[in-house]
Design a protein around this motif. Structure first.
Motif, PDB file in Angstrom:
ATOM      1  N   PHE A 118      29.813  49.230  56.572  1.00 34.15           N
ATOM      2  CA  PHE A 118      30.149  47.808  56.675  1.00 34.15           C
ATOM      3  C   PHE A 118      30.885  47.459  57.972  1.00 34.15           C
ATOM      4  O   PHE A 118      31.341  46.337  58.135  1.00 34.15           O
ATOM      5  N   SER A 133      33.189  45.074  46.690  1.00 30.74           N
ATOM      6  CA  SER A 133      32.432  44.742  45.471  1.00 30.74           C
ATOM      7  C   SER A 133      31.059  45.425  45.499  1.00 30.74           C
ATOM      8  O   SER A 133      30.551  45.850  44.468  1.00 30.74           O
ATOM      9  N   ARG A 134      30.478  45.579  46.697  1.00 31.03           N
ATOM     10  CA  ARG A 134      29.173  46.263  46.772  1.00 31.03           C
ATOM     11  C   ARG A 134      29.311  47.767  46.523  1.00 31.03           C
ATOM     12  O   ARG A 134      28.459  48.368  45.875  1.00 31.03           O
ATOM     13  N   ARG A 190      36.323  42.187  51.126  1.00 31.74           N
ATOM     14  CA  ARG A 190      36.145  41.875  49.702  1.00 31.74           C
ATOM     15  C   ARG A 190      34.695  42.128  49.271  1.00 31.74           C
ATOM     16  O   ARG A 190      34.433  42.772  48.257  1.00 31.74           O
ATOM     17  N   SER A 191      33.736  41.633  50.075  1.00 30.59           N
ATOM     18  CA  SER A 191      32.331  41.805  49.656  1.00 30.59           C
ATOM     19  C   SER A 191      31.911  43.276  49.770  1.00 30.59           C
ATOM     20  O   SER A 191      31.135  43.771  48.953  1.00 30.59           O
ATOM     21  N   ALA A 192      32.459  44.010  50.769  1.00 28.09           N
ATOM     22  CA  ALA A 192      32.120  45.433  50.906  1.00 28.09           C
ATOM     23  C   ALA A 192      32.625  46.219  49.691  1.00 28.09           C
ATOM     24  O   ALA A 192      31.902  47.060  49.145  1.00 28.09           O
ATOM     25  N   GLU A 240      24.931  43.953  36.755  1.00 22.98           N
ATOM     26  CA  GLU A 240      26.003  44.704  37.414  1.00 22.98           C
ATOM     27  C   GLU A 240      26.216  46.061  36.770  1.00 22.98           C
ATOM     28  O   GLU A 240      26.071  46.211  35.560  1.00 22.98           O
ATOM     29  N   GLN A 300      38.595  39.621  58.908  1.00 19.22           N
ATOM     30  CA  GLN A 300      37.610  40.449  58.183  1.00 19.22           C
ATOM     31  C   GLN A 300      37.925  40.577  56.697  1.00 19.22           C
ATOM     32  O   GLN A 300      37.277  41.357  55.998  1.00 19.22           O
ATOM     33  N   GLU A 342      37.382  38.629  54.081  1.00 21.72           N
ATOM     34  CA  GLU A 342      36.258  38.326  53.178  1.00 21.72           C
ATOM     35  C   GLU A 342      35.184  39.410  53.248  1.00 21.72           C
ATOM     36  O   GLU A 342      34.552  39.730  52.257  1.00 21.72           O
ATOM     37  N   ASP A 343      34.986  39.966  54.470  1.00 21.70           N
ATOM     38  CA  ASP A 343      34.001  41.057  54.614  1.00 21.70           C
ATOM     39  C   ASP A 343      34.440  42.261  53.794  1.00 21.70           C
ATOM     40  O   ASP A 343      33.621  42.932  53.161  1.00 21.70           O
TER      41      ASP A 343
END
Length: 600
Positions: free
Chosen positions: A362, A318-319, A314-316, A267, A309, A311-312
């Motif tokens: 995203f 973090s990316r 959250r992952s966006a 990371e 959306q 969770e989407d």
């Protein structure tokens, strides 16, 4: 291994739009870094959003080979830096890895606020500076006047500034010669223990984390076991290479060189910018002086329009955080908007760019709450809280005092717009520090509270000066302010997403503006809706949305008036009941429009 005296590490610093990235293109083209077929405009601006807006967001490096007039071949490590105030920390990182800088000034526009900020950073870092006058081919170019301006305003000798046109490629060779002859070579000892400065890191889907390094002493090669001195982490180097601007692997990086390594790092958060990389078996005595960490100054909540959306989102985040460790995020909930994240940014442009990247890359539909800054709250118990979200403000009885961040702003503006700019700064509670002249332009230095600047100050400044004013700022510290939390109530229910911290003197006008705006935005219901702005229990502004009325007396033809009265009274009772139990639906558009601050 390149001899140290044949290496030059340099940065290009300038104001926004003065031609840094275009000059970088020409230097790459001239030295044959890319063939004409591979060239494209702004080759170092790799992000789609950078190319579209025509701004540099991430600093980029490239290694060029140049055969000089003295017959020697030199290795030039070029760093193209951003010009916008929000990304000043990117500039400071690059300057720490260089010995010299090209100061690019637009020959028609002259010295701007950001030119000053960036060149002073370079001077503070002890760099040698070569002034370059760009856009010399424009009819409005005045090279002699601008040379004089550079000497008057910045205080560096500009008599031998190089006149160029980065667009047409005019005089590019003279720039390369100046880099070789007027900028110093790096110092370093190849036999000493390894010391490398970590300049930047980003995430690559194939290679993992790629780390950009500048070697100060020692050598870095494939298979070597390394230690990050500040993070105290250990890795084995898998690849060593340079950007030309294509990735090219090399056997070894020597002192003075800039290149990249990969070492199975998972990371970006594991690699702290400014850390020192050393050899595990033969470590250096002390780490290099790092950089001060990037400071988030603006906070806002990001919520998905569609709750599914979350969770989407959250992952966006973090990316995105993998590639840009300068913004922070933590989860928060809001009664009106559901689940979302409280995010910290370096400034409004940074916020806008992250938002745009989330929407584009995203496909997320987001609502952002009003941007706020960090307030320091001193409690009566002696404890100090940092407040990011106005909704978390403690009880007034527990607060001893509230401090807010202030900035020192430098504004350069043509004389004819000076009056309106002064008025804008006064309206925003500004305190004038100095007013001087650089030719026909005024240079204003003001102290301003940051929360007055984060809403729409920059937009207002640009509009009242027809786009000619330039603006730069840095944080100065915290000062006590007469601040209060203003809540907005719709039908007696507080709407937490719209609460904000304001100066007491401006609370009434801000509250009235918000109420009027919401009155236009919230659709009418079957009962009347009061909209109120309140400080604690005291209402300071109110608007009422009148009820939609059904004509209940339509079926009464003639007859006694008491029949009509009876029906109207019945309707009134019904509306009262409705208002008690009725729920007001505030459409998402109303939130978004209300959060786009009232243009005073």
């Amino acid at each position: 291994m390149t001899d140290l005296k044949h290496i030059r590490n340099f940065s290009i610093v300038a104001h926004i739009d003065h031609g840094k990235s275009t000059l970088a293109d020409r230097l790459i083209q001239f030295t044959g870094g890319l063939t004409n077929r591979e060239m494209k405009e702004q080759v170092l601006d790799s992000m789609e959003i950078e190319r579209e807006r025509g701004i540099t967001i991430k600093a980029q490096t490239v290694r060029l080979e140049y055969k000089a007039h003295d017959g020697e071949t030199y290795t030039l490590n070029l760093m193209d830096t951003p010009g916008h105030v929000d990304f000043a920390y990117e500039v400071s990182r690059c300057l720490a890895a260089c010995e010299g800088a090209l100061l690019v000034v637009d020959a028609s526009q002259g010295v701007e606020a950001q030119t000053l900020a960036n060149v002073y950073q370079a001077i503070d870092a002890g760099l040698d500076i070569v002034p370059v006058l760009n856009k010399i081919d424009l009819p409005a170019a005045e090279p002699d006047r601008i040379k004089q301006q550079i000497e008057d305003v910045i205080g560096i000798d500009a008599s031998d500034a190089i006149p160029i046109s980065a667009k047409t490629g005019l005089n590019i060779e003279a720039v390369l010669e100046a880099v070789v002859t007027r900028l110093p070579a790096p110092k370093g000892d190849a036999k000493a223990p390894l010391k490398a400065l970590l300049i930047d890191s980003w995430y690559d889907a194939y290679l993992g984390v790629v780390v950009l390094v500048r070697i100060v002493d020692g050598e870095l090669r494939k298979g070597q076991k390394i230690q990050m001195m500040v993070a105290n982490a250990f890795y084995t180097v898998e690849r060593v290479g340079v950007f030309t601007p294509k990735q090219v692997t090399v056997d070894v990086l020597s002192p003075g060189e800039v290149g990249f390594i990969t070492a199975a790092i998972k990371e970006v958060a594991d690699t702290q910018v400014g850390d020192t990389i050393t050899d595990e078996r033969r470590p250096a005595d002390a780490p290099l002086p790092g950089f001060k960490a990037a400071q988030q100054v603006v906070f806002c909540g990001l919520f998905p329009v569609d709750a599914a959306q979350f969770e989407d989102l959250r992952s966006a985040l973090s990316r995105l955080h993998l590639n840009d460790a300068s913004f922070t995020y933590e989860m928060e909930t809001s009664a009106a908007l559901g689940f979302g994240f409280r995010c910290g940014f370096l400034g409004l442009l940074h916020l806008e760019i992250i938002q745009e990247r989330l929407a584009r890359e995203f496909n997320l539909d987001l609502i952002a709450t009003a941007p706020s800054v960090i307030y320091r709250i001193h409690l009566t118990t002696g404890a100090v809280l940092e407040l990011h979200n106005p909704a978390d403000m403690p009880e007034v009885s527990r607060i001893a005092k509230i401090e807010e961040p202030w900035i020192r702003a430098t504004i350069l503006v043509p004389d004819e717009y000076l009056g309106s700019v002064l008025k804008l700064c006064q309206d925003r509670r500004g305190e004038q520090v100095e007013l001087t002249y650089a030719g026909s332009r005024a240079m204003l230095v003001y102290r301003l509270p940051l929360n007055e600047v984060v809403f729409d100050f920059y937009d207002r400044l640009k509009s009242i000066s027809r786009g000619y004013a330039s603006f730069d700022y840095h944080l100065e510290g915290y000062h006590e302010g007469d601040l209060v939390k203003m809540s907005l109530l719709v039908n007696d229910e507080p709407v937490d997403a719209l609460s904000m911290i304001v100066n007491r003197g401006r609370a009434e006008s801000r509250g009235r503006g918000m109420c009027e705006k919401l009155k236009d935005l919230i659709p009418r219901h079957l009962f009347k809706i009061p909209i109120q702005a309140a400080i604690g229990g005291k209402v300071i502004a109110r608007e009422t949305i009148s009820a939609m009325r059904k004509d209940v007396t339509a079926k009464c033809y003639g007859g006694d008036i008491s029949r009509k009265k009876k029906l109207l009274d019945k309707q009134k009772e019904g509306k009262k009941k409705m208002r008690q139990f009725g729920k007001v639906d505030i459409p998402q558009e109303a939130f978004i429009a209300a959060l786009k601050m009232d243009q005073d």
